[in-house]
Write a protein that holds these residues in place. Structure first.
Motif, PDB file in Angstrom:
ATOM      1  N   LEU A 108       0.650  -0.987   0.482  1.00  0.00           N
ATOM      2  CA  LEU A 108      -0.029   0.695   0.055  1.00  0.00           C
ATOM      3  C   LEU A 108       1.143   0.515  -0.083  1.00  0.00           C
ATOM      4  CD1 LEU A 108      -2.743  -1.072   2.018  1.00  0.00           C
ATOM      5  CD2 LEU A 108      -2.512  -1.192  -0.376  1.00  0.00           C
ATOM      6  N   CYS A 139      -0.293   4.858  -1.464  1.00  0.00           N
ATOM      7  CA  CYS A 139      -1.526   4.458  -2.428  1.00  0.00           C
ATOM      8  C   CYS A 139      -2.367   6.008  -1.710  1.00  0.00           C
ATOM      9  CB  CYS A 139      -2.521   3.579  -1.110  1.00  0.00           C
ATOM     10  SG  CYS A 139      -1.928   1.853  -2.259  1.00  0.00           S
ATOM     11  N   SER A 146      -6.061   8.926  -1.464  1.00  0.00           N
ATOM     12  CA  SER A 146      -7.090   8.537  -0.988  1.00  0.00           C
ATOM     13  C   SER A 146      -7.986   8.514  -1.935  1.00  0.00           C
ATOM     14  CB  SER A 146      -7.096  10.207   0.113  1.00  0.00           C
ATOM     15  OG  SER A 146      -7.297  10.652   0.347  1.00  0.00           O
ATOM     16  N   ALA A 163     -11.338   7.777  -5.124  1.00  0.00           N
ATOM     17  CA  ALA A 163     -12.104   6.895  -5.192  1.00  0.00           C
ATOM     18  C   ALA A 163     -12.345   6.595  -6.036  1.00  0.00           C
ATOM     19  CB  ALA A 163     -13.498   7.420  -4.186  1.00  0.00           C
ATOM     20  N   THR A 204      -8.089   4.996  -9.362  1.00  0.00           N
ATOM     21  CA  THR A 204      -6.828   5.457  -8.388  1.00  0.00           C
ATOM     22  C   THR A 204      -5.655   4.888  -9.014  1.00  0.00           C
ATOM     23  OG1 THR A 204      -8.436   6.503  -7.530  1.00  0.00           O
ATOM     24  CG2 THR A 204      -6.278   6.223  -6.670  1.00  0.00           C
ATOM     25  N   LYS A 259      -6.575   1.000  -8.523  1.00  0.00           N
ATOM     26  CA  LYS A 259      -7.236   0.316  -8.633  1.00  0.00           C
ATOM     27  C   LYS A 259      -8.195  -0.015  -9.426  1.00  0.00           C
ATOM     28  CE  LYS A 259      -7.427   2.432  -3.393  1.00  0.00           C
ATOM     29  NZ  LYS A 259      -7.349   3.796  -3.200  1.00  0.00           N
ATOM     30  N   GLU A 319      -9.810  -5.241   1.758  1.00  0.00           N
ATOM     31  CA  GLU A 319     -10.821  -3.593   2.343  1.00  0.00           C
ATOM     32  C   GLU A 319     -10.050  -2.760   1.770  1.00  0.00           C
ATOM     33  OE1 GLU A 319     -12.862  -4.901   4.771  1.00  0.00           O
ATOM     34  OE2 GLU A 319     -15.032  -6.528   3.420  1.00  0.00           O
ATOM     35  N   GLN A 320      -8.841  -3.066   2.847  1.00  0.00           N
ATOM     36  CA  GLN A 320      -8.090  -1.829   2.682  1.00  0.00           C
ATOM     37  C   GLN A 320      -7.429  -1.681   2.092  1.00  0.00           C
ATOM     38  OE1 GLN A 320      -5.301  -2.367   6.445  1.00  0.00           O
ATOM     39  NE2 GLN A 320      -4.588  -0.584   5.817  1.00  0.00           N
ATOM     40  N   ALA A 321      -6.990  -2.303   1.237  1.00  0.00           N
ATOM     41  CA  ALA A 321      -5.929  -1.762   0.191  1.00  0.00           C
ATOM     42  C   ALA A 321      -7.342  -0.891  -1.041  1.00  0.00           C
ATOM     43  CB  ALA A 321      -5.508  -2.715  -0.775  1.00  0.00           C
ATOM     44  N   GLY A 375      -9.511   0.820  -0.058  1.00  0.00           N
ATOM     45  CA  GLY A 375      -9.609   2.296   0.204  1.00  0.00           C
ATOM     46  C   GLY A 375     -11.735   2.273   0.358  1.00  0.00           C
ATOM     47  N   ASP A 376     -11.646   3.667   0.012  1.00  0.00           N
ATOM     48  CA  ASP A 376     -13.400   3.929  -0.548  1.00  0.00           C
ATOM     49  C   ASP A 376     -13.722   3.796  -1.776  1.00  0.00           C
ATOM     50  OD1 ASP A 376     -11.440   6.139  -1.349  1.00  0.00           O
ATOM     51  OD2 ASP A 376     -12.216   7.603  -0.365  1.00  0.00           O
ATOM     52  N   ARG A 391     -14.983   2.674  -5.255  1.00  0.00           N
ATOM     53  CA  ARG A 391     -16.550   1.935  -5.489  1.00  0.00           C
ATOM     54  C   ARG A 391     -16.173   1.132  -7.227  1.00  0.00           C
ATOM     55  NH1 ARG A 391     -15.329   1.527  -1.446  1.00  0.00           N
ATOM     56  NH2 ARG A 391     -16.516   2.422   0.694  1.00  0.00           N
TER      57      ARG A 391
END
Length: 339
Positions: free
Chosen positions: A24, A27, A29, A31, A39, A86, A106-108, A110-111, A113
């Motif tokens: 990470l 990485c 933030s 989305a 991203t 992402k 999930e952590q990788a 992030g937000d 979708r």
């Protein structure tokens, strides 16, 4: 739907801290909302583009760092996420996965979708085209030549290497291929090394696993057999010192990733450890109530591990993100009973 359920149907009719810190790195933030641009944290390796990747069905030339990546392999999104990219879309694997990825990713994610694509009836070509991808990843996939012809018209498409079977790419090779396509070969090498180091540490932490025999199985009561795996999930367990029981290799070959044992020969599962994943609770109840099963050495010694669907997905399509997570679920439980 678990990967194995789908493959069988077609064929037969939080991550460890050290690794996560590595994969990470950098990485951001930002989305990916509703199919927005991917991203891409950090930068591609200097001189990485243009790059041409040769695979089973043809070559994919990527002129510059991709911004809209569609991941169609069952764990290709894990490799991309581990390298800081992402995807704008991924394939559906389990209904219970929040945002389409397993808990190990999930952590990788992030937000972000990504759009989650249902490929039960094949790749939704129109939906994929509408996403305007500049790279399609289908490394750990069941892609056919016909699929490739359609997908490669949309964007450069990276499948599995020549000589590999569908869903049969080792996780190391998967990471290398995806790293090359994303222009992040150095990061891919580092991520692979981190997982190898993590598994070596597990082997040292649980010396009681060394040389112990194991079987990883899936019951099919309707067909009167047990599926015995010979694929990537068993290779990872062998990497920490466990040994695949000879009963597996002596059983009749079922397909490219498993052999089959008749339920009439259930008593021949005399391995020291036994992992079984179940398609339904009813299948689990039926097998666990079988008197022969109850008397198996691994069951009587407590080295029997029922595997839930989430863990089955993580281990059936191992990746640089799912392997450390899976190891944390499996190894302590087995080590406790193996002496």
């Amino acid at each position: 739907m678990n990967r194995d359920s789908r493959i069988l149907r077609r064929s037969l009719g939080a991550v460890a801290g050290g690794l996560l810190a590595l994969v990470l790195v950098g990485c951001g933030s930002g989305a990916t909302k509703g199919g927005g641009d991917a991203t891409a944290a950090g930068q591609a390796d200097p001189g990485a583009f243009p790059v041409t990747v040769e695979t089973q069905f043809g070559s994919a030339t990527i002129p510059k760092a991709p911004q809209r990546v569609v991941a169609l392999g069952w764990s290709d999104q894990d490799a991309a996420l581990a390298l800081g990219v992402k995807p704008v879309a991924i394939v559906k694997t389990e209904d219970s996965f929040k945002n389409g990825v397993g808990p190990w990713a999930e952590q990788a994610l992030g937000d972000a979708r990504p759009q989650v694509l249902d490929t039960t009836d094949g790749y939704p070509i129109e939906k994929i085209a509408a996403l305007r991808p500049d790279l399609i990843l289908a490394v750990q996939s069941g892609m056919t030549s016909a699929d490739y012809d359609k997908l490669s018209k949309i964007a450069p498409t990276v499948g599995y290497l020549k000589g590999r079977t569908t869903y049969g790419t080792p996780w190391q090779e998967q990471t290398e291929l995806i790293g090359k396509a994303l222009g992040r070969g150095k990061e891919a090498t580092q991520a692979i090394a981190a997982v190898d180091q993590s598994l070596a540490q597990d082997a040292a932490k649980y010396p009681q696993l060394k040389g112990k025999s194991f079987v990883y199985a899936y019951p099919q009561p309707s067909n009167g057999r047990m599926v015995l795996y010979t694929d990537a999930r068993t290779k990872v367990l062998e990497q920490v010192g466990l040994t695949l029981d000879p009963v597996v290799s002596s059983a009749p070959k079922l397909n490219s990733f498993s052999n089959a044992l008749s339920m009439e020969h259930l008593g021949s599962l005399t391995s020291q450890a036994l992992l079984v994943w179940y398609g339904t609770p009813e299948n689990q109840q039926q097998l666990e109530s079988n008197p022969v099963f109850k008397g198996l050495p691994a069951v009587t010694s407590g080295a029997y591990l029922p595997v839930n669907r989430t863990l089955a997905q993580a281990s059936s399509a191992p990746s640089v993100l799912s392997i450390p997570w899976s190891a944390d679920q499996i190894l302590p439980a087995l080590a406790k009973s193996l002496h």
